[in-house]
Design a protein around this motif. Structure first.
Motif, PDB file in Angstrom:
ATOM      1  N   ALA A 461       0.944  -1.675   0.157  1.00 19.12           N
ATOM      2  CA  ALA A 461       0.076  -0.297   0.125  1.00 19.12           C
ATOM      3  C   ALA A 461       0.789   1.360  -0.184  1.00 19.12           C
ATOM      4  O   ALA A 461       1.874   1.455   0.276  1.00 19.12           O
ATOM      5  CB  ALA A 461      -0.787   0.177   0.945  1.00 19.12           C
ATOM      6  N   ALA A 462       0.623   2.239  -0.317  1.00 17.39           N
ATOM      7  CA  ALA A 462       0.666   3.399  -0.137  1.00 17.39           C
ATOM      8  C   ALA A 462       0.075   4.602  -0.007  1.00 17.39           C
ATOM      9  O   ALA A 462      -0.991   4.973   0.193  1.00 17.39           O
ATOM     10  CB  ALA A 462       1.215   3.490  -1.828  1.00 17.39           C
ATOM     11  N   ILE A 463       1.080   5.701   0.498  1.00 18.69           N
ATOM     12  CA  ILE A 463       0.316   6.976   0.909  1.00 18.69           C
ATOM     13  C   ILE A 463       1.173   7.819   0.722  1.00 18.69           C
ATOM     14  O   ILE A 463       2.569   8.134   0.779  1.00 18.69           O
ATOM     15  CB  ILE A 463       0.450   6.595   2.645  1.00 18.69           C
ATOM     16  CG1 ILE A 463      -0.718   6.086   2.872  1.00 18.69           C
ATOM     17  CG2 ILE A 463      -0.007   8.295   3.552  1.00 18.69           C
ATOM     18  CD1 ILE A 463      -0.209   6.071   4.875  1.00 18.69           C
ATOM     19  N   LEU A 464       0.322   9.416   0.378  1.00  9.25           N
ATOM     20  CA  LEU A 464       0.707  10.394  -0.122  1.00  9.25           C
ATOM     21  C   LEU A 464       0.416  11.416   0.869  1.00  9.25           C
ATOM     22  O   LEU A 464      -0.051  11.785   1.445  1.00  9.25           O
ATOM     23  CB  LEU A 464       0.792  10.700  -1.793  1.00  9.25           C
ATOM     24  CG  LEU A 464       0.549  10.373  -2.367  1.00  9.25           C
ATOM     25  CD1 LEU A 464      -0.499  10.957  -3.996  1.00  9.25           C
ATOM     26  CD2 LEU A 464       1.578   9.903  -3.336  1.00  9.25           C
ATOM     27  N   ALA A 465       2.210  12.249   0.450  1.00 11.99           N
ATOM     28  CA  ALA A 465       2.001  13.278   1.993  1.00 11.99           C
ATOM     29  C   ALA A 465       2.574  14.458   0.784  1.00 11.99           C
ATOM     30  O   ALA A 465       3.225  14.661   0.492  1.00 11.99           O
ATOM     31  CB  ALA A 465       3.260  13.114   2.804  1.00 11.99           C
ATOM     32  N   VAL A 466       1.238  15.497   0.937  1.00 15.92           N
ATOM     33  CA  VAL A 466       0.789  16.392  -0.363  1.00 15.92           C
ATOM     34  C   VAL A 466       1.224  18.114   1.258  1.00 15.92           C
ATOM     35  O   VAL A 466       0.968  17.918   2.075  1.00 15.92           O
ATOM     36  CB  VAL A 466       0.074  16.595  -0.331  1.00 15.92           C
ATOM     37  CG1 VAL A 466      -0.760  17.720  -1.355  1.00 15.92           C
ATOM     38  CG2 VAL A 466      -0.974  15.423  -1.366  1.00 15.92           C
ATOM     39  N   GLU A 467       2.204  18.769   0.424  1.00 16.85           N
ATOM     40  CA  GLU A 467       2.405  19.816   1.669  1.00 16.85           C
ATOM     41  C   GLU A 467       1.324  20.567   0.354  1.00 16.85           C
ATOM     42  O   GLU A 467       1.587  21.397  -0.729  1.00 16.85           O
ATOM     43  CB  GLU A 467       4.095  20.080   1.116  1.00 16.85           C
ATOM     44  CG  GLU A 467       4.846  19.493   2.305  1.00 16.85           C
ATOM     45  CD  GLU A 467       6.385  20.278   2.054  1.00 16.85           C
ATOM     46  OE1 GLU A 467       5.774  21.250   2.818  1.00 16.85           O
ATOM     47  OE2 GLU A 467       7.422  19.470   1.817  1.00 16.85           O
ATOM     48  N   LEU A 491      -3.633   4.188  -0.407  1.00 12.84           N
ATOM     49  CA  LEU A 491      -4.391   4.443   0.510  1.00 12.84           C
ATOM     50  C   LEU A 491      -5.240   5.669   0.906  1.00 12.84           C
ATOM     51  O   LEU A 491      -6.480   6.062   1.393  1.00 12.84           O
ATOM     52  CB  LEU A 491      -4.204   4.130   1.662  1.00 12.84           C
ATOM     53  CG  LEU A 491      -3.663   2.613   2.232  1.00 12.84           C
ATOM     54  CD1 LEU A 491      -3.048   2.700   3.355  1.00 12.84           C
ATOM     55  CD2 LEU A 491      -5.061   1.512   1.403  1.00 12.84           C
ATOM     56  N   GLY A 492      -4.191   7.085   0.787  1.00 12.22           N
ATOM     57  CA  GLY A 492      -5.106   7.819   0.224  1.00 12.22           C
ATOM     58  C   GLY A 492      -4.235   9.121   0.520  1.00 12.22           C
ATOM     59  O   GLY A 492      -2.434   8.436   0.633  1.00 12.22           O
ATOM     60  N   THR A 493      -3.853  10.373   1.048  1.00  9.84           N
ATOM     61  CA  THR A 493      -3.176  11.567   1.067  1.00  9.84           C
ATOM     62  C   THR A 493      -3.109  11.676   2.682  1.00  9.84           C
ATOM     63  O   THR A 493      -4.359  11.586   3.371  1.00  9.84           O
ATOM     64  CB  THR A 493      -3.213  12.996   0.245  1.00  9.84           C
ATOM     65  OG1 THR A 493      -4.743  13.316   0.678  1.00  9.84           O
ATOM     66  CG2 THR A 493      -3.368  12.229  -0.892  1.00  9.84           C
ATOM     67  N   VAL A 494      -2.055  12.734   3.146  1.00 10.11           N
ATOM     68  CA  VAL A 494      -1.916  13.445   4.548  1.00 10.11           C
ATOM     69  C   VAL A 494      -1.674  14.876   4.067  1.00 10.11           C
ATOM     70  O   VAL A 494      -0.727  14.239   3.414  1.00 10.11           O
ATOM     71  CB  VAL A 494      -0.976  12.514   5.231  1.00 10.11           C
ATOM     72  CG1 VAL A 494      -0.504  12.933   6.924  1.00 10.11           C
ATOM     73  CG2 VAL A 494      -1.369  10.586   5.984  1.00 10.11           C
ATOM     74  N   VAL A 495      -2.082  15.252   4.774  1.00 14.50           N
ATOM     75  CA  VAL A 495      -1.999  17.138   4.178  1.00 14.50           C
ATOM     76  C   VAL A 495      -1.541  17.827   4.860  1.00 14.50           C
ATOM     77  O   VAL A 495      -1.925  17.302   6.327  1.00 14.50           O
ATOM     78  CB  VAL A 495      -3.541  17.484   3.699  1.00 14.50           C
ATOM     79  CG1 VAL A 495      -3.381  18.924   3.140  1.00 14.50           C
ATOM     80  CG2 VAL A 495      -4.163  16.851   2.142  1.00 14.50           C
ATOM     81  N   MET A 496      -0.941  18.636   4.815  1.00 14.79           N
ATOM     82  CA  MET A 496       0.461  19.633   6.191  1.00 14.79           C
ATOM     83  C   MET A 496       0.669  20.990   5.276  1.00 14.79           C
ATOM     84  O   MET A 496       0.628  20.910   4.107  1.00 14.79           O
ATOM     85  CB  MET A 496       1.351  19.111   6.656  1.00 14.79           C
ATOM     86  CG  MET A 496       2.199  18.869   5.435  1.00 14.79           C
ATOM     87  SD  MET A 496       4.128  17.767   6.266  1.00 14.79           S
ATOM     88  CE  MET A 496       3.401  16.032   6.011  1.00 14.79           C
ATOM     89  N   PRO A 497       0.098  21.753   5.382  1.00 14.15           N
ATOM     90  CA  PRO A 497       0.935  23.427   5.840  1.00 14.15           C
ATOM     91  C   PRO A 497       2.025  22.772   4.864  1.00 14.15           C
ATOM     92  O   PRO A 497       3.028  22.741   4.926  1.00 14.15           O
ATOM     93  CB  PRO A 497       0.617  23.885   6.881  1.00 14.15           C
ATOM     94  CG  PRO A 497       0.130  23.943   8.289  1.00 14.15           C
ATOM     95  CD  PRO A 497       0.198  21.826   7.699  1.00 14.15           C
TER      96      PRO A 497
END
Length: 582
Positions: A461-467, A491-497
């Protein structure tokens, strides 16, 4: 996973306005300024009005079913005010060189409800000209109405005079015949009767003629004369400025929406979900976003976010899934932060977790190395393992704060020479699968190299980190496409500033520093590892020279410690100054 919602949601438009409020503000200000400039540029117009009471005359007739009641049709009279005859008389009264046609264009007439009053208004660029024009048209209208009524009256008088003369002549003839007729004859009787009828008609016409000749003709009067206007009625400064501001606001909203529509940057988690069509597993804000060298506490704001992320990841994995790759959509440390905190959250449940650092820093400063975050030694790492210089047991390091978490740091040039596509990496992951537990791989961004796709092909599985404000929609779409092509479940994304880059002065000592391990506690070196006289690893630093880094505090194969200390300059950005200060 959250279901995607249509981008036409009201919150999306409100968010677009909130992000681009300055465009609407500038456009509104420009509209207000444009309204003010237009007000100054427009010629001033003054208006003056005169009220005329219209009196009926004998020839007045109202149209059947007309809007106004009574004898006088005021709609007709209003049209007569602007007629050529009235305009010609007004021009004569004003002694103006302007043609009557042009003067007529400046006059307007209103009829107040339930009255026989005409309000005659004249516009001019000078207040005195407006006053004089209004009075002149009112006077000209009354004169024209009076002249018309007098003309009609004179015409009727002439007609009556003609009839009177005819009857008088006829009566004189009857009288002559009556004088010659025999007395008592039927002829005399008939003539007598005819004379009486003619005399009666003559008397009637004479009475009507006397009435007409004594009639006073008056078509109306001015009941409220025109006044000198004090202020111009046009341009209306408040109206122009308000209209300009409203138009500017509408234009600004349109420009803000267009900027939002064509802006490829991802600004909010909603953009990731709606424009990127990727589910958002977790969203960090400024309060919960970790620092470069931080693993969040489990009960803090950010720790709770990663705890929920852990639960969602575990719920999405199949029973046999063990390997999770975390990659970013843009260069930077987002994937490092997500991978380290996700691995820590998984390990806190008691599961055995191995965190593999396969992300070579994009620069010495813009990085968040696993060694600094978890308090382990920077060397040896994955590059040494894949190059065959150390064994898997030597590369694994247990973190001091989370015993269930083991780390394989990046090491040297982890992405060089195609090591991410080597068979040794596949064998390493297979060995870790057999040991049980979870494996979290910190991969480079999909936009910086193909290693993320290679690592994803080996993961479950994979997760994308988005700035936010750094990642763009095409990069997010490309990342999802890369993962889809290798068949990895996203699986989805993890969003951060957007993470602020570290400055050179911000590079301090590691958050947790371990003491130098004793010789007896070190694992045995791999059988294939040669006994070099000086063990050095090459670290590739973008836009800078390649610097040799020596093992610090590690035991050589011969059993003696290497007394060389890795300088802060050699490990700048990795936080791995594990110097032997003996």
């Amino acid at each position: 996973m959250e279901p995607s919602r249509p981008s036409s949601d009201l919150s999306h438009y409100l968010g677009a306005f909130r992000r681009h409020w300055w465009i609407a503000l500038v456009a509104t200000g420009a509209g207000l300024g444009g309204g003010a400039v237009l007000t100054q540029a427009m010629p001033k117009v003054y208006e003056s009005s005169a009220s005329v009471l219209v009196e009926s005359v004998s020839q007045d007739t109202n149209a059947e079913g007309g809007r106004t009641k009574g004898t006088v049709n005021l709609d007709t009279e209003a049209q007569l005010v602007g007629s050529g005859a009235v305009a010609l008389k007004a021009a004569t009264l004003l002694r103006s060189a302007v043609s009557p046609v042009e003067l007529a264009k400046s006059v307007s007439v209103q009829v107040p409800a339930n009255t026989t009053v005409l309000v005659i208004t004249f516009k001019a660029d000078d207040p005195r000209a407006a006053q004089a024009g209004s009075h002149a048209f009112a006077e000209a209208y009354l004169r024209n109405r009076e002249e018309t009524a007098r003309s009609q009256l004179d015409k009727r008088i002439r007609s009556l005079n003609l009839k009177v003369r005819q009857l008088t002549t006829m009566l004189a003839g009857i009288n002559a015949k009556l004088a010659a007729a025999p007395k008592g004859s039927s002829s005399e009787s008939n003539l007598q009767s005819l004379r009486n009828n003619s005399q009666n008609q003559l008397n009637s016409l004479t009475g009507r003629l006397n009435e007409l000749t004594t009639t006073m003709v008056g078509g109306g009067s001015i009941i409220s004369d025109s006044r000198l206007p004090e202020e111009p009625t046009s341009p209306n400064a408040w109206l122009n400025i308000g209209t300009g501001g409203m138009l500017g606001l509408l234009l600004g909203l349109g420009l803000a929406y267009l900027r939002e529509r064509f802006d490829r940057r991802l600004v909010t988690p909603t953009d990731v979900r709606d424009r990127g069509r990727v589910p958002v597993l977790a969203a960090l804000d400024e309060r919960s976003t970790p620092h470069f060298d931080d693993v969040l506490q489990p009960y803090g704001p950010g720790g709770r976010v990663f705890n929920r992320l852990r639960n969602e990841v575990l719920a999405s994995l199949d029973a046999e899934d063990q390997v999770i790759v975390v990659t970013g959509t843009s260069r930077g440390s987002a994937s490092t932060l997500v991978a380290a905190n996700l691995a820590a959250a998984l390990a806190r449940t008691g599961s055995d977790v191995v965190l593999i650092g396969a992300h070579l820093p994009d620069s010495v400063i813009d990085t968040a190395p696993l060694a600094r975050m978890l308090g382990v030694s920077a060397l040896p790492g994955l590059s040494d393992l894949l190059a065959g210089r150390v064994s898997l047991a030597q590369a694994l390091q247990r973190t001091p704060r989370i015993p269930s978490l083991q780390v394989i740091t990046t090491g040297g040039a982890a992405t060089a020479a195609g090591l991410m596509q080597s068979q040794r990496l596949k064998d390493t992951l297979q060995t870790l699968r057999k040991q049980g537990g979870y494996v979290v791989i910190e991969a480079p961004s999909t936009s910086s190299s193909a290693d993320a796709q290679s690592l994803a092909s080996l993961a479950d599985a994979a997760i994308l980190a988005v700035e936010l404000r750094r990642s763009k929609r095409p990069a997010l779409v490309d990342a999802t496409e890369q993962l889809r092509r290798v068949g990895t479940k996203l699986l989805g994304t993890v969003v951060m500033p957007r993470l602020a880059p570290l400055q050179p002065g911000d590079l301090t000592a590691p958050a947790v520093t371990l003491p130098a391990p004793a010789a007896s506690s070190l694992p045995a070196p791999a059988a294939s590892l040669p006994a070099p006289t000086e063990d050095e690893v090459e670290v590739e630093v973008p836009d800078g020279p390649t610097q040799p880094l020596s093992y610090a505090g590690r035991q050589r194969p011969g059993g003696e410690e290497d007394g060389e200390t890795v300088g802060a300059g050699d490990l700048a950005g990795t936080g791995a100054a594990e110097g032997d200060d003996k």
